[in-house]
Design a protein around this motif. Structure first.
Motif, PDB file in Angstrom:
ATOM      1  N   ALA A 129      -1.458  -6.596  -2.303  1.00 30.00           N
ATOM      2  CA  ALA A 129      -0.911  -7.470  -1.263  1.00 30.00           C
ATOM      3  C   ALA A 129       0.216  -8.325  -1.817  1.00 30.00           C
ATOM      4  O   ALA A 129       1.266  -8.484  -1.187  1.00 30.00           O
ATOM      5  CB  ALA A 129      -2.013  -8.355  -0.683  1.00 30.00           C
ATOM      6  N   GLY A 130       0.016  -8.861  -3.013  1.00 28.63           N
ATOM      7  CA  GLY A 130       1.060  -9.680  -3.637  1.00 28.63           C
ATOM      8  C   GLY A 130       2.315  -8.879  -3.921  1.00 28.63           C
ATOM      9  O   GLY A 130       3.432  -9.363  -3.723  1.00 28.63           O
ATOM     10  N   LEU A 131       2.144  -7.640  -4.361  1.00 33.22           N
ATOM     11  CA  LEU A 131       3.285  -6.768  -4.620  1.00 33.22           C
ATOM     12  C   LEU A 131       4.090  -6.532  -3.349  1.00 33.22           C
ATOM     13  O   LEU A 131       5.319  -6.630  -3.341  1.00 33.22           O
ATOM     14  CB  LEU A 131       2.797  -5.431  -5.183  1.00 33.22           C
ATOM     15  N   GLY A 132       3.412  -6.230  -2.267  1.00 31.41           N
ATOM     16  CA  GLY A 132       4.102  -5.995  -1.003  1.00 31.41           C
ATOM     17  C   GLY A 132       4.777  -7.240  -0.468  1.00 31.41           C
ATOM     18  O   GLY A 132       5.900  -7.179   0.048  1.00 31.41           O
ATOM     19  N   ILE A 133       4.126  -8.378  -0.596  1.00 33.13           N
ATOM     20  CA  ILE A 133       4.705  -9.631  -0.122  1.00 33.13           C
ATOM     21  C   ILE A 133       5.935  -9.989  -0.950  1.00 33.13           C
ATOM     22  O   ILE A 133       6.974 -10.369  -0.406  1.00 33.13           O
ATOM     23  CB  ILE A 133       3.654 -10.754  -0.156  1.00 33.13           C
ATOM     24  N   LEU A 134       5.833  -9.847  -2.270  1.00 24.94           N
ATOM     25  CA  LEU A 134       6.994 -10.111  -3.120  1.00 24.94           C
ATOM     26  C   LEU A 134       8.127  -9.119  -2.842  1.00 24.94           C
ATOM     27  O   LEU A 134       9.295  -9.486  -2.865  1.00 24.94           O
ATOM     28  CB  LEU A 134       6.605 -10.070  -4.588  1.00 24.94           C
ATOM     29  N   GLY A 135       7.765  -7.873  -2.580  1.00 30.10           N
ATOM     30  CA  GLY A 135       8.775  -6.885  -2.218  1.00 30.10           C
ATOM     31  C   GLY A 135       9.464  -7.229  -0.913  1.00 30.10           C
ATOM     32  O   GLY A 135      10.680  -7.093  -0.768  1.00 30.10           O
ATOM     33  N   SER A 136       8.696  -7.713   0.042  1.00 34.90           N
ATOM     34  CA  SER A 136       9.261  -8.126   1.323  1.00 34.90           C
ATOM     35  C   SER A 136      10.192  -9.322   1.151  1.00 34.90           C
ATOM     36  O   SER A 136      11.297  -9.345   1.703  1.00 34.90           O
ATOM     37  CB  SER A 136       8.129  -8.477   2.288  1.00 34.90           C
ATOM     38  N   LEU A 137       9.764 -10.283   0.370  1.00 37.94           N
ATOM     39  CA  LEU A 137      10.602 -11.457   0.131  1.00 37.94           C
ATOM     40  C   LEU A 137      11.856 -11.095  -0.662  1.00 37.94           C
ATOM     41  O   LEU A 137      12.949 -11.572  -0.361  1.00 37.94           O
ATOM     42  CB  LEU A 137       9.805 -12.532  -0.603  1.00 37.94           C
ATOM     43  N   ALA A 138      11.697 -10.218  -1.660  1.00 36.13           N
ATOM     44  CA  ALA A 138      12.854  -9.796  -2.459  1.00 36.13           C
ATOM     45  C   ALA A 138      13.866  -9.053  -1.597  1.00 36.13           C
ATOM     46  O   ALA A 138      15.075  -9.283  -1.692  1.00 36.13           O
ATOM     47  CB  ALA A 138      12.399  -8.922  -3.623  1.00 36.13           C
ATOM     48  N   SER A 177      -3.570  -2.794  -9.727  1.00 32.11           N
ATOM     49  CA  SER A 177      -4.527  -2.342  -8.731  1.00 32.11           C
ATOM     50  C   SER A 177      -5.322  -3.517  -8.203  1.00 32.11           C
ATOM     51  O   SER A 177      -5.270  -4.611  -8.735  1.00 32.11           O
ATOM     52  CB  SER A 177      -5.464  -1.293  -9.333  1.00 32.11           C
ATOM     53  N   GLY A 178      -6.029  -3.261  -7.150  1.00 34.66           N
ATOM     54  CA  GLY A 178      -6.821  -4.291  -6.517  1.00 34.66           C
ATOM     55  C   GLY A 178      -6.146  -4.805  -5.260  1.00 34.66           C
ATOM     56  O   GLY A 178      -4.934  -4.671  -5.071  1.00 34.66           O
ATOM     57  N   PHE A 179      -6.945  -5.349  -4.393  1.00 38.39           N
ATOM     58  CA  PHE A 179      -6.460  -5.808  -3.097  1.00 38.39           C
ATOM     59  C   PHE A 179      -5.409  -6.894  -3.231  1.00 38.39           C
ATOM     60  O   PHE A 179      -4.330  -6.814  -2.636  1.00 38.39           O
ATOM     61  CB  PHE A 179      -7.635  -6.313  -2.260  1.00 38.39           C
ATOM     62  N   PHE A 180      -5.699  -7.905  -4.019  1.00 38.44           N
ATOM     63  CA  PHE A 180      -4.795  -9.053  -4.111  1.00 38.44           C
ATOM     64  C   PHE A 180      -3.489  -8.700  -4.812  1.00 38.44           C
ATOM     65  O   PHE A 180      -2.425  -9.183  -4.430  1.00 38.44           O
ATOM     66  CB  PHE A 180      -5.487 -10.227  -4.805  1.00 38.44           C
ATOM     67  N   LEU A 181      -3.548  -7.862  -5.841  1.00 43.17           N
ATOM     68  CA  LEU A 181      -2.320  -7.461  -6.525  1.00 43.17           C
ATOM     69  C   LEU A 181      -1.452  -6.573  -5.635  1.00 43.17           C
ATOM     70  O   LEU A 181      -0.232  -6.691  -5.628  1.00 43.17           O
ATOM     71  CB  LEU A 181      -2.643  -6.751  -7.835  1.00 43.17           C
ATOM     72  N   LEU A 222       0.827  -1.209   0.000  1.00 44.55           N
ATOM     73  CA  LEU A 222       0.000   0.000   0.000  1.00 44.55           C
ATOM     74  C   LEU A 222       0.858   1.254   0.000  1.00 44.55           C
ATOM     75  O   LEU A 222       0.610   2.199  -0.763  1.00 44.55           O
ATOM     76  CB  LEU A 222      -0.923   0.005   1.221  1.00 44.55           C
ATOM     77  N   ILE A 223       1.869   1.285   0.836  1.00 45.57           N
ATOM     78  CA  ILE A 223       2.736   2.458   0.923  1.00 45.57           C
ATOM     79  C   ILE A 223       3.539   2.618  -0.363  1.00 45.57           C
ATOM     80  O   ILE A 223       3.722   3.736  -0.864  1.00 45.57           O
ATOM     81  CB  ILE A 223       3.633   2.380   2.161  1.00 45.57           C
ATOM     82  N   ALA A 224       4.011   1.514  -0.932  1.00 48.42           N
ATOM     83  CA  ALA A 224       4.773   1.585  -2.181  1.00 48.42           C
ATOM     84  C   ALA A 224       3.918   2.136  -3.309  1.00 48.42           C
ATOM     85  O   ALA A 224       4.397   2.908  -4.135  1.00 48.42           O
ATOM     86  CB  ALA A 224       5.313   0.209  -2.547  1.00 48.42           C
ATOM     87  N   ARG A 225       2.656   1.766  -3.348  1.00 50.31           N
ATOM     88  CA  ARG A 225       1.768   2.298  -4.389  1.00 50.31           C
ATOM     89  C   ARG A 225       1.543   3.784  -4.203  1.00 50.31           C
ATOM     90  O   ARG A 225       1.369   4.518  -5.161  1.00 50.31           O
ATOM     91  CB  ARG A 225       0.425   1.572  -4.376  1.00 50.31           C
ATOM     92  N   MET A 226       1.530   4.257  -2.945  1.00 50.91           N
ATOM     93  CA  MET A 226       1.377   5.688  -2.701  1.00 50.91           C
ATOM     94  C   MET A 226       2.637   6.462  -3.086  1.00 50.91           C
ATOM     95  O   MET A 226       2.552   7.601  -3.536  1.00 50.91           O
ATOM     96  CB  MET A 226       1.065   5.937  -1.227  1.00 50.91           C
TER      97      MET A 226
END
Length: 81
Positions: A33-42, A27-31, A15-19
């Motif tokens: 969330a997936g973006l943040g999770i992948l960013g965290s893992l990366a 866009s969308g909740f799942f995308l 959410l913060i990265a998109r801001m």
């Protein structure tokens, strides 16, 4: 319990990265969330590779946001017209 924290931190990081990242992204909740999770893992794996974190240690919230911003920037470069 550790996986739940990774998902929650990743979601808020997305959410913060998109801001922070200009332009239209996934866009969308799942995308998001997936973006943040992948960013965290990366960020976690990159930090472990570079020696910033020990095995089993995660990047944390700031690293997750940075990783998600990097992934969004790569997304914008790949979908650029």
């Amino acid at each position: 319990m550790h996986l739940i924290w990774v998902v929650l931190i990743g979601f808020f990081a997305g959410l913060i990265a998109r801001m922070l990242t200009p332009g239209r992204g996934p866009s969308g909740f799942f995308l998001t969330a997936g973006l943040g999770i992948l960013g965290s893992l990366a960020a976690t794996f990159l930090g472990q590779f570079l020696g910033w974190y020990r095995p089993g240690q995660t990047a944390g919230f700031v690293g997750a946001v940075v990783g998600a911003v990097i992934l969004l920037a790569l997304y914008h470069l790949a979908t650029r017209r």
